[in-house]
Design a protein around this motif. Structure first.
Motif, PDB file in Angstrom:
ATOM      1  N   LEU A 406       0.807  -1.164  -0.023  1.00 29.12           N
ATOM      2  CA  LEU A 406      -0.480  -0.158   0.055  1.00 29.12           C
ATOM      3  C   LEU A 406       1.060   1.791   0.237  1.00 29.12           C
ATOM      4  CD1 LEU A 406      -2.793  -0.863   2.079  1.00 29.12           C
ATOM      5  CD2 LEU A 406      -3.172  -0.898  -0.084  1.00 29.12           C
ATOM      6  N   VAL A 407       1.835   1.440   0.861  1.00 28.96           N
ATOM      7  CA  VAL A 407       2.705   2.203   0.744  1.00 28.96           C
ATOM      8  C   VAL A 407       3.371   2.621  -0.393  1.00 28.96           C
ATOM      9  CG1 VAL A 407       5.246   3.089   1.915  1.00 28.96           C
ATOM     10  CG2 VAL A 407       3.057   2.019   3.650  1.00 28.96           C
ATOM     11  N   LEU A 408       3.964   1.216  -0.976  1.00 22.58           N
ATOM     12  CA  LEU A 408       4.443   1.393  -2.568  1.00 22.58           C
ATOM     13  C   LEU A 408       3.005   2.723  -3.555  1.00 22.58           C
ATOM     14  CD1 LEU A 408       7.226   1.125  -4.305  1.00 22.58           C
ATOM     15  CD2 LEU A 408       6.315  -1.377  -4.662  1.00 22.58           C
ATOM     16  N   ARG A 409       2.310   2.104  -3.169  1.00 24.52           N
ATOM     17  CA  ARG A 409       1.471   2.318  -4.260  1.00 24.52           C
ATOM     18  C   ARG A 409       1.377   3.548  -4.824  1.00 24.52           C
ATOM     19  NH1 ARG A 409      -3.617  -0.320  -6.963  1.00 24.52           N
ATOM     20  NH2 ARG A 409      -5.212   1.544  -7.388  1.00 24.52           N
ATOM     21  N   ASN A 410       0.862   4.262  -2.886  1.00 21.83           N
ATOM     22  CA  ASN A 410       0.749   5.514  -2.894  1.00 21.83           C
ATOM     23  C   ASN A 410       1.602   6.393  -2.991  1.00 21.83           C
ATOM     24  OD1 ASN A 410      -2.264   4.619  -1.851  1.00 21.83           O
ATOM     25  ND2 ASN A 410      -1.600   4.709   0.391  1.00 21.83           N
ATOM     26  N   LEU A 412       4.267   5.684  -5.256  1.00 24.84           N
ATOM     27  CA  LEU A 412       3.851   5.618  -6.705  1.00 24.84           C
ATOM     28  C   LEU A 412       3.225   6.479  -7.304  1.00 24.84           C
ATOM     29  CD1 LEU A 412       5.357   4.500  -9.248  1.00 24.84           C
ATOM     30  CD2 LEU A 412       4.280   2.889  -9.585  1.00 24.84           C
ATOM     31  N   GLY A 413       2.196   6.632  -6.960  1.00 19.42           N
ATOM     32  CA  GLY A 413       0.466   7.404  -7.562  1.00 19.42           C
ATOM     33  C   GLY A 413       0.299   8.638  -7.108  1.00 19.42           C
ATOM     34  N   SER A 414       1.708   9.730  -5.963  1.00 21.27           N
ATOM     35  CA  SER A 414       1.842  10.893  -5.459  1.00 21.27           C
ATOM     36  C   SER A 414       3.062  11.645  -6.752  1.00 21.27           C
ATOM     37  CB  SER A 414       1.937  10.934  -3.958  1.00 21.27           C
ATOM     38  OG  SER A 414       1.404  10.477  -3.345  1.00 21.27           O
ATOM     39  N   LEU A 415       3.675  10.618  -7.011  1.00 22.53           N
ATOM     40  CA  LEU A 415       4.562  11.321  -7.468  1.00 22.53           C
ATOM     41  C   LEU A 415       4.447  11.455  -8.782  1.00 22.53           C
ATOM     42  CD1 LEU A 415       8.232   8.997  -6.514  1.00 22.53           C
ATOM     43  CD2 LEU A 415       7.703  10.920  -6.006  1.00 22.53           C
ATOM     44  N   PHE A 416       3.612  10.325  -9.631  1.00 22.85           N
ATOM     45  CA  PHE A 416       3.149  10.148 -10.916  1.00 22.85           C
ATOM     46  C   PHE A 416       2.187  11.584 -10.865  1.00 22.85           C
ATOM     47  CE2 PHE A 416       4.128   5.900 -11.899  1.00 22.85           C
ATOM     48  CZ  PHE A 416       4.179   5.843 -13.527  1.00 22.85           C
ATOM     49  N   ALA A 417       1.074  11.968  -9.951  1.00 19.47           N
ATOM     50  CA  ALA A 417       0.139  12.852  -9.712  1.00 19.47           C
ATOM     51  C   ALA A 417       1.086  14.639 -10.038  1.00 19.47           C
ATOM     52  CB  ALA A 417      -0.574  13.121  -8.546  1.00 19.47           C
ATOM     53  N   ALA A 418       1.959  14.073  -9.406  1.00 21.22           N
ATOM     54  CA  ALA A 418       3.087  15.992  -8.794  1.00 21.22           C
ATOM     55  C   ALA A 418       3.707  16.209  -9.628  1.00 21.22           C
ATOM     56  CB  ALA A 418       3.435  15.346  -7.469  1.00 21.22           C
ATOM     57  N   ALA A 419       3.884  14.640 -11.072  1.00 25.38           N
ATOM     58  CA  ALA A 419       4.696  15.383 -11.765  1.00 25.38           C
ATOM     59  C   ALA A 419       3.509  15.317 -12.816  1.00 25.38           C
ATOM     60  CB  ALA A 419       4.979  14.103 -12.061  1.00 25.38           C
ATOM     61  N   GLY A 420       2.550  15.137 -12.937  1.00 21.38           N
ATOM     62  CA  GLY A 420       1.574  15.220 -14.332  1.00 21.38           C
ATOM     63  C   GLY A 420       0.673  17.209 -13.439  1.00 21.38           C
ATOM     64  N   VAL A 421       1.052  17.084 -12.530  1.00 17.97           N
ATOM     65  CA  VAL A 421       0.246  18.137 -12.306  1.00 17.97           C
ATOM     66  C   VAL A 421       1.520  19.662 -12.281  1.00 17.97           C
ATOM     67  CG1 VAL A 421       0.324  20.213  -9.919  1.00 17.97           C
ATOM     68  CG2 VAL A 421      -1.019  17.949 -10.224  1.00 17.97           C
ATOM     69  N   GLY A 449      -1.504   8.858 -11.977  1.00 14.36           N
ATOM     70  CA  GLY A 449      -1.448   9.535 -10.679  1.00 14.36           C
ATOM     71  C   GLY A 449      -2.874   8.960 -10.076  1.00 14.36           C
ATOM     72  N   VAL A 450      -3.651   9.530 -10.319  1.00 18.82           N
ATOM     73  CA  VAL A 450      -5.025   9.562  -9.774  1.00 18.82           C
ATOM     74  C   VAL A 450      -5.727   8.493  -9.468  1.00 18.82           C
ATOM     75  CG1 VAL A 450      -7.368  10.684  -9.622  1.00 18.82           C
ATOM     76  CG2 VAL A 450      -6.196  12.220 -10.356  1.00 18.82           C
ATOM     77  N   PHE A 451      -4.822   7.569 -10.309  1.00 19.84           N
ATOM     78  CA  PHE A 451      -5.923   6.787 -10.381  1.00 19.84           C
ATOM     79  C   PHE A 451      -5.363   5.553  -9.645  1.00 19.84           C
ATOM     80  CE2 PHE A 451      -5.373   1.430 -12.352  1.00 19.84           C
ATOM     81  CZ  PHE A 451      -6.655   1.366 -12.187  1.00 19.84           C
ATOM     82  N   ILE A 452      -4.005   5.711  -9.402  1.00 16.18           N
ATOM     83  CA  ILE A 452      -3.550   4.594  -8.171  1.00 16.18           C
ATOM     84  C   ILE A 452      -3.348   5.448  -6.976  1.00 16.18           C
ATOM     85  CG2 ILE A 452      -0.514   3.675  -7.749  1.00 16.18           C
ATOM     86  CD1 ILE A 452      -0.009   4.870 -10.619  1.00 16.18           C
ATOM     87  N   LEU A 453      -4.057   6.715  -7.192  1.00 18.22           N
ATOM     88  CA  LEU A 453      -4.067   6.979  -5.687  1.00 18.22           C
ATOM     89  C   LEU A 453      -5.908   6.838  -4.999  1.00 18.22           C
ATOM     90  CD1 LEU A 453      -2.702  10.802  -5.886  1.00 18.22           C
ATOM     91  CD2 LEU A 453      -2.102   8.169  -3.938  1.00 18.22           C
ATOM     92  N   THR A 454      -6.719   5.992  -6.280  1.00 17.99           N
ATOM     93  CA  THR A 454      -8.187   6.283  -6.153  1.00 17.99           C
ATOM     94  C   THR A 454      -8.524   5.831  -4.846  1.00 17.99           C
ATOM     95  OG1 THR A 454      -8.190   6.777  -8.569  1.00 17.99           O
ATOM     96  CG2 THR A 454     -10.408   6.074  -7.014  1.00 17.99           C
ATOM     97  N   PRO A 455      -7.645   4.786  -4.742  1.00 19.75           N
ATOM     98  CA  PRO A 455      -7.718   3.428  -3.344  1.00 19.75           C
ATOM     99  C   PRO A 455      -7.974   4.690  -2.204  1.00 19.75           C
ATOM    100  CG  PRO A 455      -6.524   2.448  -4.709  1.00 19.75           C
ATOM    101  CD  PRO A 455      -7.073   4.037  -5.833  1.00 19.75           C
ATOM    102  N   LEU A 456      -6.726   5.170  -2.335  1.00 16.83           N
ATOM    103  CA  LEU A 456      -6.333   6.076  -0.767  1.00 16.83           C
ATOM    104  C   LEU A 456      -7.351   7.353  -0.198  1.00 16.83           C
ATOM    105  CD1 LEU A 456      -4.139   6.518   1.559  1.00 16.83           C
ATOM    106  CD2 LEU A 456      -2.901   8.390  -0.521  1.00 16.83           C
ATOM    107  N   LEU A 457      -7.916   7.971  -1.708  1.00 18.69           N
ATOM    108  CA  LEU A 457      -8.779   8.545  -2.238  1.00 18.69           C
ATOM    109  C   LEU A 457     -10.240   8.293  -1.238  1.00 18.69           C
ATOM    110  CD1 LEU A 457      -7.998  10.753  -4.906  1.00 18.69           C
ATOM    111  CD2 LEU A 457      -7.361  11.585  -2.842  1.00 18.69           C
TER     112      LEU A 457
END
Length: 842
Positions: A406-410, A412-421, A449-457
């Motif tokens: 879960l930590v790895l997924r979140n 990775l998702g945060s990095l993708f989302a931050a890079a996208g923004v 990034g948002v897709f990867i973070l969706t479980p957290l969101l």
């Protein structure tokens, strides 16, 4: 293992049906797009090829490039050139061709053939093989015209009728002397073609004894290449160029293919979106199927099956599902292709006759897409299942994701989302042309990034709905808990809807903001009450401006007359205006100097002033098309926009240098402002001409907005495919969720939860998941709409972000409706479960 995989496919028919439908819709869109575009392209190419049957070699003018102070021009093909071409060895005949825009009105005065497909030309005589006469006789003089048979039939015209038409503004009312047939592609596609005798056509189209093209027919035994060589030797190479009929047909076929490629790519993008959304559903489906069969797979591992065999069995199931989906999608796609062609006809766009084209490439693409997408989506669940140790699988200790994963997924998702923004925001500071690539990359990164973070969101957003869900008692509480029980599944289901709503919202935000910007631009830049122009934006005859100026009630008018010139060794287009009236017709902000046009004084927009280093009082020399020059003085620098820009000078200075003066539009101000009465006077003054548009500021704004509205409606329709696929995904998820929780539902029923409450629980769960996807999609859509608007704002000063709150509310309601509809069947199935059988279920 192969037999086991096939048995599993047949054992889960109902569950896999939704997956087949999801893939089938995407495949149908792909194959339908290919069938449709190939069919239309083939029909146009064959039709255009027929149009060159009478042309072995075409002689065309060669453009004389601008050099130094000399303005470039295209010389006319003369009668002497025509005579010489007809006498070269190997030539059977030579025909001089004159052509141009010719608007033909029906008996109600409405334009036939469309703005861009209304054409006119010259008829060479009774021996003109291009246009065989069906009835009547060849036209003679300005008062007679030929009409193509398709247009005549469509409008109910016959030989002897009077027809209203226009070439550049003034209305003509010739008699139809005859009707002819033609293989012209534009006519086959719903356009119109009117033919005059050659002297009349030359005068109407501004050729005055010249031609646009000379078509040469080869004598028997002479090849096109041999005839071309003979013409090259006989005609001045610096003035003309020759092309074989075969090359012309090939070039036109390539142009048609290129023009269709844009449409094909656009449609395939939406097919890709549908498939992308479908991929989530496939992966979700196979993840749940594998999870339900964990013990079965563990038993296979225990009795000797290897990891590869387990993975392979899942892939075999996916192959079977993909093959069925590919075949059914191909069949459905052929129907879609045929339907789209028919739909074009219902919108008034005729298409040349031709067979439905189903190429081998289309068949291969449909099957490849169906099979590959399904197998790729199923590979990860199969690989994950194969990695589970048999003992762990039998005891279900593998069920929950580890903290590390879960930590790895979140992360990775945060990095993708931050890079996208960061990439999208960075692109908004770049030049509009160079920012498109980075913005597209940033958008993809952010969505991933948002897709990867969706479980957290999902947990905090769904928790926000808890107060509302409490109103529904136990059913609401259970629905909330079920929604967050498996965050990954909820994320995959919600993401399918999120993608569609992201695109819809983003485009809606942009369209609304652009409409507001256009309204502001029209109202702030133009004081004129009306703008007069040709329907197809071709040049107007100077007679139109004269008739407008003489109309009762007109207080000021000005034609906008464009002409090419050379300034400091560069090509510049000048805009001739009525210097005395232009200030009353425009409201342009003046940055420097005064807005004064007359004599040698001109005004220029600030971009050109900056380019040439001009300020008020600067002098420069303009060289005109007749070779003469004049020194002009900058009186003022104004802020240009997409409607009005460039160098403005008085028509009294410009017109004497022009061989064929023509106006792009005429601006008009009336005594009492815009009104139906004032417009009717202008219409009557111009002879109720079907080719001329008389628009007020709101009409101009609406006509531009109509383009965006049409595109937006097409987008809604195309993205509806992704929404349908998302609905299937929600149904699939809920149905499997109900199957997984059969024992739990049976226990709830046993302790007092009635059928209505069970149905309500499933519906609320579906509603929450759908609204969760809707909120994410609308949020991302607004962000992307803002980012795209920042780029547009650099080129459109009146642009500002406008959020369509009403439409966004509708989109959110649509997401909720999707959830309610998708839950109907799973909720009914859950309520019908036999509680005793469910409690005993493994």
């Amino acid at each position: 293992m192969f037999r086991t995989a096939l048995r599993n496919v047949l054992a889960h028919k109902a569950r896999l049906l939704m997956t087949v439908l999801a893939v089938m819709l995407g495949v149908a869109f792909v194959s339908g797009t290919l069938v449709f575009t190939n069919t239309i392209s083939d029909a146009y190419q064959k039709s255009s090829a027929k149009g060159f049957d009478q042309v072995d070699v075409a002689v065309q003018s060669k453009y004389q490039d601008s050099k130094g102070d000399k303005v470039g021009k295209t010389p006319d093909l003369t009668q002497a050139m025509l005579d010489k071409a007809s006498k070269v060895p190997g030539a059977a005949s030579a025909t001089g061709v004159v052509s141009g825009f010719t608007a033909v009105a029906d008996k109600d005065g409405k334009l036939l053939g469309g703005d861009w497909q209304s054409a006119g030309g010259n008829y060479w005589g009774t021996k003109d093989a291009r246009y065989p006469l069906v009835s009547g006789h060849a036209p003679h003089g300005r008062d007679e015209v030929l009409l193509d048979s398709r247009t005549a039939k469509r409008a109910g015209y016959k030989v002897g009728d009077t027809v209203r038409l226009s070439v550049d503004g003034p209305v003509l009312t010739p008699t139809i002397s005859g009707v002819f047939t033609t293989d012209d592609g534009n006519v086959a596609a719903g356009g119109s073609l009117a033919l005059f005798d050659t002297p009349t056509a030359q005068k109407l189209f501004g050729k005055q004894g010249g031609y646009d093209e000379i078509d040469v027919k080869a004598a028997a035994g002479t090849s096109q290449s041999a005839l071309k060589s003979a013409l090259d030797a006989a005609l001045p190479s610096h003035l003309v160029e020759t092309t074989t009929g075969k090359q012309l047909a090939d070039d036109q076929a390539k142009q048609i293919a290129d023009s269709m490629s844009g449409l094909k790519q656009s449609l395939l993008v939406f097919a890709g979106i549908a498939l992308f959304v479908g991929t989530f559903i496939i992966a979700n489906t196979f993840t749940m199927l594998v999870a339900q069969r964990t013990r079965e797979l563990a038993l296979l591992r225990a009795v000797g099956a290897s990891r590869r065999q387990v993975t392979r069995s899942v892939l075999i199931e996916a192959f079977a599902v993909g093959t069925v989906a590919g075949v059914t999608g191909l069949v459905a796609g052929i129907g879609i292709g045929a339907g789209l062609r028919t739909l074009l006809g219902s919108f008034g766009a005729s298409v040349p006759d031709g067979p439905l084209v189903i190429s081998p490439g289309t068949v291969v693409a449909a099957l490849a897409v169906g099979i590959l997408i399904t197998m790729l989506a199923a590979w990860l669940p199969g690989r994950r299942a194969a990695k589970i140790p048999p003992v762990a699988a039998m005891s279900s200790v593998h069920a929950k994701a580890t903290t590390k994963s879960l930590v790895l997924r979140n992360t990775l998702g945060s990095l993708f989302a931050a890079a996208g923004v960061a990439t999208v925001v960075g692109a908004t500071t770049m030049d509009a042309d160079s920012a498109q690539g980075p913005m597209g990359i940033g958008a993809v990164l952010l969505i991933i990034g948002v897709f990867i973070l969706t479980p957290l969101l999902s947990r905090p957003l769904i928790a926000a709905a808890a107060p509302v869900l409490r109103v529904f008692g136990v059913s609401g509480k259970l629905a909330r808990q079920n929604s967050v029980r498996n965050p990954r599944r909820t994320a995959a289901t919600a993401s399918a809807l999120m993608i569609g709503l992201t695109l819809i919202t983003g485009m809606t935000v942009m369209a609304g903001s652009l409409q507001t910007a256009i309204d502001k631009m029209a109202s702030s830049a133009i004081r004129a009450d009306y703008v007069v122009s040709m329907a197809n934006r071709s040049p107007l005859s100077p007679d139109v401006a004269e008739k407008v100026a003489a109309t009762a009630g007109v207080t000021a008018s000005s034609p906008l007359r464009n002409a090419e010139s050379r300034i400091d060794g560069k090509t510049e287009f000048l805009t001739g205006v009525n210097g005395a009236a232009i200030g009353k017709l425009t409201d342009l902000k003046v940055d420097e100097g005064t807005f004064k046009v007359g004599g040698s004084q001109i005004v220029v927009d600030k971009d050109r002033a900056k380019e040439y280093g001009w300020t008020p009082g600067s002098h420069f020399t303009a060289h005109f098309e007749d070779g003469k020059a004049r020194t002009l003085t900058v009186a003022g620098v104004y802020e240009g926009n997409d409607m009005i820009r460039g160098i403005m000078l008085d028509n009294k200075v410009l017109t004497p240098h022009l061989k064929n003066p023509a106006d792009m539009q005429v601006m008009v101000k009336t005594a009492n402002g815009a009104s139906e009465a004032a417009k009717d006077k202008l219409v009557q003054a111009l002879g109720a001409n079907p080719a001329i548009k008389i628009q007020d500021k709101q009409d101009i704004s609406n006509s531009i907005a109509q383009i965006f509205t049409t595109m937006l409606n097409m987008l809604y329709g195309l993205l509806g495919m992704a929404v349908i696929v998302a609905v299937l995904g929600v149904i699939n998820t809920l149905a499997m969720s109900v199957f997984e929780r059969s024992q739990e539902i049976g226990m709830l029923r046993a302790i007092g939860l009635d059928r209505k409450a069970v149905k309500r629980m499933v519906r609320l769960e579906s509603l929450v998941i759908s609204l969760f996807g809707g909120v994410l999609g609308i949020g991302l859509g607004v962000f992307f709409g803002w980012a795209a608007g920042q780029l547009l704002g650099t080129k459109m000063p009146t642009y500002e972000l406008v959020l369509p709150w009403g439409r966004m509310a509708v989109f959110l309601l649509l997401a909720g409706a999707v959830g309610v509809l998708a839950a109907l069947w799973p909720a009914r199935r859950a309520a019908k479960l036999n509680m005793l059988a469910a409690i005993k279920a493994e």
